[in-house]
Design a protein around this motif. Structure first.
Motif, PDB file in Angstrom:
ATOM      1  N   PHE A 173       0.707  -1.298  -0.018  1.00  0.00           N
ATOM      2  CA  PHE A 173       0.015  -0.160  -0.167  1.00  0.00           C
ATOM      3  C   PHE A 173       0.772   1.332  -0.051  1.00  0.00           C
ATOM      4  CE2 PHE A 173      -1.823   3.572   2.743  1.00  0.00           C
ATOM      5  CZ  PHE A 173      -2.691   3.642   1.735  1.00  0.00           C
ATOM      6  N   SER A 219     -13.070  -3.422  -6.386  1.00  0.00           N
ATOM      7  CA  SER A 219     -13.851  -4.673  -6.402  1.00  0.00           C
ATOM      8  C   SER A 219     -14.452  -5.005  -4.974  1.00  0.00           C
ATOM      9  CB  SER A 219     -12.916  -5.971  -6.627  1.00  0.00           C
ATOM     10  OG  SER A 219     -12.248  -6.029  -5.669  1.00  0.00           O
ATOM     11  N   TYR A 220     -14.491  -3.890  -4.227  1.00  0.00           N
ATOM     12  CA  TYR A 220     -15.197  -4.091  -2.765  1.00  0.00           C
ATOM     13  C   TYR A 220     -16.707  -3.620  -2.851  1.00  0.00           C
ATOM     14  CZ  TYR A 220     -10.726  -5.550  -0.412  1.00  0.00           C
ATOM     15  OH  TYR A 220      -9.762  -6.118  -0.399  1.00  0.00           O
ATOM     16  N   SER A 221     -17.402  -4.308  -2.049  1.00  0.00           N
ATOM     17  CA  SER A 221     -18.696  -3.744  -1.675  1.00  0.00           C
ATOM     18  C   SER A 221     -18.555  -3.231  -0.336  1.00  0.00           C
ATOM     19  CB  SER A 221     -19.771  -4.900  -1.636  1.00  0.00           C
ATOM     20  OG  SER A 221     -19.445  -5.658  -0.402  1.00  0.00           O
ATOM     21  N   LEU A 246      -7.802  10.798  -3.652  1.00  0.00           N
ATOM     22  CA  LEU A 246      -8.648   9.947  -3.213  1.00  0.00           C
ATOM     23  C   LEU A 246      -9.024   9.020  -4.199  1.00  0.00           C
ATOM     24  CD1 LEU A 246      -9.492  10.322  -0.229  1.00  0.00           C
ATOM     25  CD2 LEU A 246     -11.687  11.443  -1.045  1.00  0.00           C
ATOM     26  N   LEU A 247      -9.283   9.469  -5.456  1.00  0.00           N
ATOM     27  CA  LEU A 247      -9.857   8.570  -6.606  1.00  0.00           C
ATOM     28  C   LEU A 247      -8.721   7.515  -6.555  1.00  0.00           C
ATOM     29  CD1 LEU A 247     -11.108  10.997  -9.198  1.00  0.00           C
ATOM     30  CD2 LEU A 247     -12.556   8.963  -8.187  1.00  0.00           C
ATOM     31  N   PHE A 248      -7.550   7.999  -6.869  1.00  0.00           N
ATOM     32  CA  PHE A 248      -6.286   6.968  -6.905  1.00  0.00           C
ATOM     33  C   PHE A 248      -6.256   5.893  -5.877  1.00  0.00           C
ATOM     34  CE2 PHE A 248      -1.716   5.727  -6.519  1.00  0.00           C
ATOM     35  CZ  PHE A 248      -1.734   5.606  -7.770  1.00  0.00           C
ATOM     36  N   ILE A 249      -6.508   6.329  -4.605  1.00  0.00           N
ATOM     37  CA  ILE A 249      -6.601   5.332  -3.806  1.00  0.00           C
ATOM     38  C   ILE A 249      -7.875   4.564  -3.700  1.00  0.00           C
ATOM     39  CG2 ILE A 249      -6.533   5.126  -0.932  1.00  0.00           C
ATOM     40  CD1 ILE A 249      -3.914   5.863  -1.898  1.00  0.00           C
ATOM     41  N   GLY A 250      -8.909   5.178  -4.112  1.00  0.00           N
ATOM     42  CA  GLY A 250     -10.257   4.579  -4.224  1.00  0.00           C
ATOM     43  C   GLY A 250     -10.233   3.378  -5.167  1.00  0.00           C
ATOM     44  N   ARG A 251      -9.279   3.292  -6.018  1.00  0.00           N
ATOM     45  CA  ARG A 251      -9.151   2.332  -7.230  1.00  0.00           C
ATOM     46  C   ARG A 251      -8.845   0.990  -6.475  1.00  0.00           C
ATOM     47  NH1 ARG A 251      -5.444   5.525 -10.885  1.00  0.00           N
ATOM     48  NH2 ARG A 251      -6.784   7.172 -11.595  1.00  0.00           N
ATOM     49  N   LEU A 252      -8.235   1.031  -5.565  1.00  0.00           N
ATOM     50  CA  LEU A 252      -7.779  -0.102  -4.844  1.00  0.00           C
ATOM     51  C   LEU A 252      -9.117  -0.984  -4.549  1.00  0.00           C
ATOM     52  CD1 LEU A 252      -5.056   0.983  -2.318  1.00  0.00           C
ATOM     53  CD2 LEU A 252      -4.786   0.064  -4.773  1.00  0.00           C
ATOM     54  N   PHE A 253     -10.080  -0.271  -4.097  1.00  0.00           N
ATOM     55  CA  PHE A 253     -11.207  -0.831  -3.546  1.00  0.00           C
ATOM     56  C   PHE A 253     -12.459  -1.088  -4.654  1.00  0.00           C
ATOM     57  CE2 PHE A 253      -9.223   0.898  -0.237  1.00  0.00           C
ATOM     58  CZ  PHE A 253      -9.233  -0.217   0.607  1.00  0.00           C
ATOM     59  N   ASP A 283     -17.601  -5.552   2.260  1.00  0.00           N
ATOM     60  CA  ASP A 283     -16.460  -5.982   2.178  1.00  0.00           C
ATOM     61  C   ASP A 283     -15.543  -5.140   2.988  1.00  0.00           C
ATOM     62  OD1 ASP A 283     -17.374  -8.065   0.495  1.00  0.00           O
ATOM     63  OD2 ASP A 283     -16.613  -7.111  -1.133  1.00  0.00           O
ATOM     64  N   ILE A 284     -15.681  -3.841   2.723  1.00  0.00           N
ATOM     65  CA  ILE A 284     -14.826  -2.842   3.318  1.00  0.00           C
ATOM     66  C   ILE A 284     -14.977  -2.880   4.836  1.00  0.00           C
ATOM     67  CG2 ILE A 284     -14.195  -0.482   3.525  1.00  0.00           C
ATOM     68  CD1 ILE A 284     -14.590  -0.148   0.854  1.00  0.00           C
ATOM     69  N   TYR A 335       2.292   1.844  -3.345  1.00  0.00           N
ATOM     70  CA  TYR A 335       1.296   2.377  -4.332  1.00  0.00           C
ATOM     71  C   TYR A 335       0.952   3.743  -4.248  1.00  0.00           C
ATOM     72  CZ  TYR A 335      -3.324   2.524  -6.479  1.00  0.00           C
ATOM     73  OH  TYR A 335      -4.272   3.312  -7.599  1.00  0.00           O
TER      74      TYR A 335
END
Lengths: 152, 152
Positions: free
Chosen positions: B21, B121-123, B112-119, B126-127, B24
């Motif tokens: 992380f 596939s997460y609902s 925030l968008l950049f970091i948000g990409r990590l998730f 999930d988070i 990234y």
DNA sequence: GAAAAATAGTTCTGATTAGAACAATAAATA
DNA sequence: TATTTATTGTTCTAATCAGAACTATTTTTC
């Protein structure tokens, strides 16, 4: 694109948990007059005939530039030694000295117990679940990173 | 005492995920010619009237000794400023300069968008689940640490 | 076989880290 | 009020960290 409002919280929690774990582990290791990376090298080499520099770095997550310094300090303490590879003139094998092996044998199981206390309230299934969640995030990071490397 | 055979694996995974992380996030932040701790300070100060030194350290997880250096470098870059407290002669408030605020406004949402990409596939569930697992481990570490502090 | 590309370790730089010691100030206590 | 204790921020030290540049040695490729 809808970003879940809570993901920064998860990441903070990742950082905090990581930091807390390091502090906990370090409190034990410092009694041996070793740093955490140094002890990590010792237990990685324990019960092995030694291993090449590169493999050691991969296992301990220590960058090669840093590893040089860590190994040197352990060598100064007489705990590990560098052995030139016979087949590859660039490569070296790092292995525990007798003193290093003594230290390993004397402290490893106790260290394991110390760390194990963290999971006193965990069932095997709990541990497995936690690991699954971490692994999923880890893989999500790696795959996102790969996508970002060659954008558009 | 029976130690689950797998807990070292979980911890390795914690370290690896953490490292992945950071790498990234850093890949994004470095484009701004800032280090990760420096950017962390910027976004922590964003949308606030500034905050005392101590609070800033708690939020960013940066030790006070380190924070001095981080702040100084940000001050050199003209992004933050130290303001002496009027009521407490020891204390200072750190706040963004105009340039710092500009930077914050310009980059935060993208970050925030950049970091948000990590998730991606997460609902939300999930988070939430991941956060719960991390929080549990974190608390287990803290409580074990407390028990260990005054042993026997 | 010779040139080019890849790999292993070292060295160097700038920044961060934890931790301890320190100064200055404030708060608590007696 | 005077002394003690706690807190804020700085400074210092030794180590780690990532990243880049560098040397020496393979390995690849032509």
């Amino acid at each position: 694109m809808d970003i879940p409002a809570t993901f920064p919280t998860v990441l903070r929690e990742l950082l905090r948990t990581h930091q807390a774990f390091l502090a906990y582990a370090a409190s034990h290791v410092h009694k041996l007059d070793l740093t955490l990376p140094q002890f990590d090298v010792i237990i990685t080499l324990g019960n092995t005939p030694g291993m090449p520099y590169k493999k050691l770095g991969e296992k301990t997550l220590i960058t090669k530039g840093t590893l040089t310094g860590v190994i040197s300090r352990l060598e100064d303490k007489g705990l590990v030694q560098r052995v030139a590879s016979e087949t590859d003139g660039r490569s070296q094998s790092i292995r525990l000295t007798e003193a290093g092996n003594d230290l390993y044998e004397r402290t490893f199981s106790e260290h394991l117990l110390f760390i194990g206390r963290l999971f006193a309230s965990y069932s095997p299934e709990d541990i497995h679940a936690l690991e699954g969640h971490l692994r999923r995030l880890h893989e999500a990071i790696l795959s996102t990173q790969k996508k970002t490397q060659l954008p558009q």
